[in-house]
Design an enzyme around this catalytic site. Structure first.
Site, PDB file in Angstrom:
ATOM      1  CB  THR A  52      -0.964  -0.011   1.199  1.00  0.00           C
ATOM      2  OG1 THR A  52      -0.208  -0.140   2.402  1.00  0.00           O
ATOM      3  CG2 THR A  52      -1.967  -1.163   1.096  1.00  0.00           C
ATOM      4  CB  THR A  54       1.283   5.501   3.796  1.00  0.00           C
ATOM      5  OG1 THR A  54       0.470   6.524   3.206  1.00  0.00           O
ATOM      6  CG2 THR A  54       2.043   6.064   4.980  1.00  0.00           C
ATOM      7  CB  CYS A  55       2.604   0.314   4.014  1.00  0.00           C
ATOM      8  SG  CYS A  55       1.035   0.516   4.896  1.00  0.00           S
ATOM      9  CB  SER A  56       5.232   0.562  -0.421  1.00  0.00           C
ATOM     10  OG  SER A  56       4.640  -0.704  -0.309  1.00  0.00           O
ATOM     11  CB  VAL A  60       8.635  -0.949   4.882  1.00  0.00           C
ATOM     12  CG1 VAL A  60       9.800  -1.921   4.736  1.00  0.00           C
ATOM     13  CG2 VAL A  60       7.388  -1.688   5.364  1.00  0.00           C
TER      14      VAL A  60
END
Length: 168
Positions: A52, A54-56, A60
């Site tokens: 997704t 923001t996550c990527s 992370v």
């Protein structure tokens, strides 16, 4: 919701292993949370989903970037937990180049998220029940600090915040 000072639940996450070795087979391997956190300091962060935006793009990569600083501050391991299956988390680990830095752990059925009271209902977006975005510092299986994001935000669960708490 789990509180500072409380023990993490006795649930099992899954981790995809790319290589054979020390009894670990290629593919999904169980990670028993209570057992895996005993005697260690863990920088644990969770997010709604692999791949997704923001996550990527932010979450992370921030922990990968701050790996050496987190280790120097006494963190033994960094865990990324998401309500995805181990195969997806393995593919995301390769994409994010987390090998040797961040353990990408699958909470496939959301049992960990449910047990700590941090689920996020994304049924309206076609994503089902997921995990809220948060980070926690875990010492010997107990929550030492907790940072839960407001819906749609990325302000307090970043690597810099957890690093400051680890240095505390």
């Amino acid at each position: 919701m789990i509180q500072v000072g409380e023990q993490l639940p006795d649930v099992t996450l899954q981790e995809y292993s790319e290589v054979e070795g020390n009894g670990c087979s290629i593919g999904p391997n169980p990670v028993k949370v209570r057992e895996a956190t005993q005697g260690k300091t863990i920088a644990l962060f969770a997010l709604p989903g692999a791949f997704t935006p923001t996550c990527s793009a932010k979450h992370v990569p921030g922990y990968v970037e701050k790996f050496a600083e987190l280790k120097a501050s006494g963190v033994d391991e960094i865990w990324c937990v998401s309500v995805n299956d181990a195969f997806v988390m393995g593919a995301w680990a390769r994409d994010q180049k987390t090998a040797g830095k961040v353990r990408m752990l699958a909470d496939g059925s959301g049992e960990f998220a449910k047990a700590i009271g941090l689920t996020l209902d994304l049924n309206a977006r076609g994503m089902g029940l997921r995990s809220q975005r948060y980070s926690m510092l875990v010492k010997d299986g107990k929550v030492a600090s907790m940072n839960v994001e407001a819906p749609g935000k990325f302000e307090v669960s970043d690597a810099g915040t957890l690093l400051a708490q680890a240095r505390g």
